[in-house]
Design a protein around this motif. Sequence first.
Motif, PDB file in Angstrom:
ATOM      1  N   MET A 105       0.841  -1.179   0.000  1.00 31.73           N
ATOM      2  CA  MET A 105       0.000   0.000   0.000  1.00 31.73           C
ATOM      3  C   MET A 105       0.886   1.242   0.000  1.00 31.73           C
ATOM      4  N   ALA A 106       0.542   2.209  -0.824  1.00 25.43           N
ATOM      5  CA  ALA A 106       1.307   3.449  -0.915  1.00 25.43           C
ATOM      6  C   ALA A 106       1.078   4.303   0.319  1.00 25.43           C
ATOM      7  N   ARG A 107       2.151   4.938   0.762  1.00 28.26           N
ATOM      8  CA  ARG A 107       2.029   5.825   1.905  1.00 28.26           C
ATOM      9  C   ARG A 107       1.699   7.221   1.391  1.00 28.26           C
ATOM     10  N   VAL A 108       0.706   7.858   1.989  1.00 23.93           N
ATOM     11  CA  VAL A 108       0.295   9.191   1.548  1.00 23.93           C
ATOM     12  C   VAL A 108       0.289  10.214   2.682  1.00 23.93           C
ATOM     13  N   GLU A 109       0.608   9.781   3.890  1.00 21.57           N
ATOM     14  CA  GLU A 109       0.595  10.719   5.003  1.00 21.57           C
ATOM     15  C   GLU A 109       1.907  11.500   5.056  1.00 21.57           C
ATOM     16  N   THR A 110       1.815  12.713   5.563  1.00 14.71           N
ATOM     17  CA  THR A 110       3.012  13.531   5.728  1.00 14.71           C
ATOM     18  C   THR A 110       3.637  13.217   7.083  1.00 14.71           C
ATOM     19  N   SER A 111       4.839  13.723   7.288  1.00 17.14           N
ATOM     20  CA  SER A 111       5.530  13.571   8.567  1.00 17.14           C
ATOM     21  C   SER A 111       6.424  14.783   8.742  1.00 17.14           C
ATOM     22  N   SER A 112       7.086  14.873   9.874  1.00 17.89           N
ATOM     23  CA  SER A 112       7.984  16.014  10.067  1.00 17.89           C
ATOM     24  C   SER A 112       9.152  15.962   9.079  1.00 17.89           C
ATOM     25  N   ASN A 113       9.536  14.757   8.659  1.00 16.65           N
ATOM     26  CA  ASN A 113      10.609  14.616   7.673  1.00 16.65           C
ATOM     27  C   ASN A 113      10.123  14.848   6.246  1.00 16.65           C
ATOM     28  N   ARG A 114       8.863  14.580   5.990  1.00 12.64           N
ATOM     29  CA  ARG A 114       8.271  14.701   4.655  1.00 12.64           C
ATOM     30  C   ARG A 114       6.978  15.511   4.803  1.00 12.64           C
ATOM     31  N   PRO A 115       7.104  16.851   4.876  1.00 12.20           N
ATOM     32  CA  PRO A 115       5.956  17.684   5.259  1.00 12.20           C
ATOM     33  C   PRO A 115       4.892  17.927   4.193  1.00 12.20           C
ATOM     34  N   TYR A 116       5.158  17.593   2.934  1.00 15.69           N
ATOM     35  CA  TYR A 116       4.199  17.910   1.874  1.00 15.69           C
ATOM     36  C   TYR A 116       3.564  16.660   1.283  1.00 15.69           C
ATOM     37  N   HIS A 117       2.242  16.680   1.166  1.00 15.43           N
ATOM     38  CA  HIS A 117       1.571  15.614   0.420  1.00 15.43           C
ATOM     39  C   HIS A 117       1.993  15.682  -1.048  1.00 15.43           C
ATOM     40  N   LEU A 118       2.122  16.895  -1.570  1.00 13.54           N
ATOM     41  CA  LEU A 118       2.349  17.121  -2.995  1.00 13.54           C
ATOM     42  C   LEU A 118       3.292  18.287  -3.203  1.00 13.54           C
ATOM     43  N   VAL A 119       4.266  18.095  -4.107  1.00 15.33           N
ATOM     44  CA  VAL A 119       5.107  19.191  -4.578  1.00 15.33           C
ATOM     45  C   VAL A 119       4.932  19.254  -6.087  1.00 15.33           C
TER      46      VAL A 119
ATOM     47  N   GLN B  76      11.203  15.948   0.816  1.00 21.11           N
ATOM     48  CA  GLN B  76      10.147  16.677   1.519  1.00 21.11           C
ATOM     49  C   GLN B  76       8.744  16.295   1.051  1.00 21.11           C
ATOM     50  N   ALA B  77       8.640  15.515  -0.034  1.00 16.74           N
ATOM     51  CA  ALA B  77       7.341  15.256  -0.661  1.00 16.74           C
ATOM     52  C   ALA B  77       6.940  13.792  -0.570  1.00 16.74           C
ATOM     53  N   VAL B  78       5.648  13.572  -0.390  1.00 13.49           N
ATOM     54  CA  VAL B  78       5.110  12.227  -0.562  1.00 13.49           C
ATOM     55  C   VAL B  78       4.978  11.966  -2.057  1.00 13.49           C
ATOM     56  N   ILE B  79       4.468  12.970  -2.798  1.00 13.52           N
ATOM     57  CA  ILE B  79       4.284  12.866  -4.250  1.00 13.52           C
ATOM     58  C   ILE B  79       4.901  14.087  -4.916  1.00 13.52           C
ATOM     59  N   VAL B  80       5.666  13.849  -5.987  1.00 12.73           N
ATOM     60  CA  VAL B  80       6.156  14.930  -6.832  1.00 12.73           C
ATOM     61  C   VAL B  80       5.367  14.866  -8.134  1.00 12.73           C
TER      62      VAL B  80
ATOM     63  N   ASN C 287      -7.296  19.038   4.087  1.00 20.57           N
ATOM     64  CA  ASN C 287      -6.097  19.793   4.400  1.00 20.57           C
ATOM     65  C   ASN C 287      -4.886  19.223   3.671  1.00 20.57           C
ATOM     66  N   LEU C 288      -4.836  19.431   2.373  1.00 17.20           N
ATOM     67  CA  LEU C 288      -3.697  18.990   1.582  1.00 17.20           C
ATOM     68  C   LEU C 288      -2.549  19.961   1.786  1.00 17.20           C
ATOM     69  N   LYS C 289      -1.423  19.479   2.234  1.00 13.56           N
ATOM     70  CA  LYS C 289      -0.233  20.312   2.422  1.00 13.56           C
ATOM     71  C   LYS C 289       0.609  20.188   1.158  1.00 13.56           C
ATOM     72  N   TRP C 290       0.830  21.328   0.489  1.00 14.32           N
ATOM     73  CA  TRP C 290       1.532  21.285  -0.787  1.00 14.32           C
ATOM     74  C   TRP C 290       2.501  22.443  -0.937  1.00 14.32           C
ATOM     75  N   ALA C 291       3.381  22.293  -1.914  1.00 14.72           N
ATOM     76  CA  ALA C 291       4.385  23.325  -2.194  1.00 14.72           C
ATOM     77  C   ALA C 291       4.603  23.389  -3.697  1.00 14.72           C
ATOM     78  N   VAL C 292       5.190  24.477  -4.137  1.00 14.37           N
ATOM     79  CA  VAL C 292       5.586  24.621  -5.537  1.00 14.37           C
ATOM     80  C   VAL C 292       7.100  24.602  -5.596  1.00 14.37           C
ATOM     81  N   ALA C 293       7.631  24.111  -6.718  1.00 14.39           N
ATOM     82  CA  ALA C 293       9.082  24.020  -6.858  1.00 14.39           C
ATOM     83  C   ALA C 293       9.490  24.351  -8.285  1.00 14.39           C
ATOM     84  N   GLY C 294      10.700  24.861  -8.405  1.00 10.90           N
ATOM     85  CA  GLY C 294      11.269  25.193  -9.704  1.00 10.90           C
ATOM     86  C   GLY C 294      12.568  25.937  -9.518  1.00 10.90           C
ATOM     87  N   ARG C 295      13.093  26.448 -10.624  1.00 11.03           N
ATOM     88  CA  ARG C 295      14.413  27.094 -10.597  1.00 11.03           C
ATOM     89  C   ARG C 295      14.419  28.493  -9.998  1.00 11.03           C
ATOM     90  N   SER C 296      13.314  29.216 -10.145  1.00  6.67           N
ATOM     91  CA  SER C 296      13.300  30.622  -9.771  1.00  6.67           C
ATOM     92  C   SER C 296      12.273  30.898  -8.669  1.00  6.67           C
TER      93      SER C 296
END
Length: 176
Positions: free
Chosen positions: A1-15, A94-98, A42-51
């Motif tokens: 089963m895939a893990r989808v919960e966040t943790s202090s080490n992996r704070p984002y559901h989605l990046v 930091q992400a569960v899913i990228v 309460n989906l915890k998410w972030a954006v990522a990129g070069r700039s």
Amino acid sequence: MARVETSSNRPYHLVIFGASGFTGQFVVEEVARTVSEGPNGNLKWAVAGRSKQKLEKVLEQAAGVLSKPELRTEVDVIVADVGEPDSLAAMCKQAVIVLNCVGPYRFFGEQVVRACVENGAHHIDISGEPQFLEGTQLNYSSQAAEKAVFIIGSCGFDSIPADMGVLYTRDQFRGE
């Protein structure tokens, strides 16, 4: 089963990686629109990129379009670049899913898949590039399976034309 919960080490559901690119901007708006539908609303998410500046601009635009000013402060920004493997590793840790929106995938996709597999993050992309998809399966399938990491390529690719047709038809007719 895939893990989808966040943790202090992996704070984002989605990046969303490549959030300031053409496709990434649309993805940011859609995630922002539907974020309350996530786990417990309460989906915890972030954006990522070069700039960092471009990513902040994307969040600013989405905040304006959706009338959600909180996006500017509630969504974190991660600076990562396909040319800098350490930055990709830090992002993936930091992400569960990228959700990878950086293309063309034949040039920039493998680095992200490798970082995800090596660092335990699930990977999703919308690639329609057979060479990339086949190479990913050949080169990373076993390692991903050993680490219980999902690599989902071409997600939504074939469904997009049908979905657009349904939306168009729905919008042309009145009633239920």
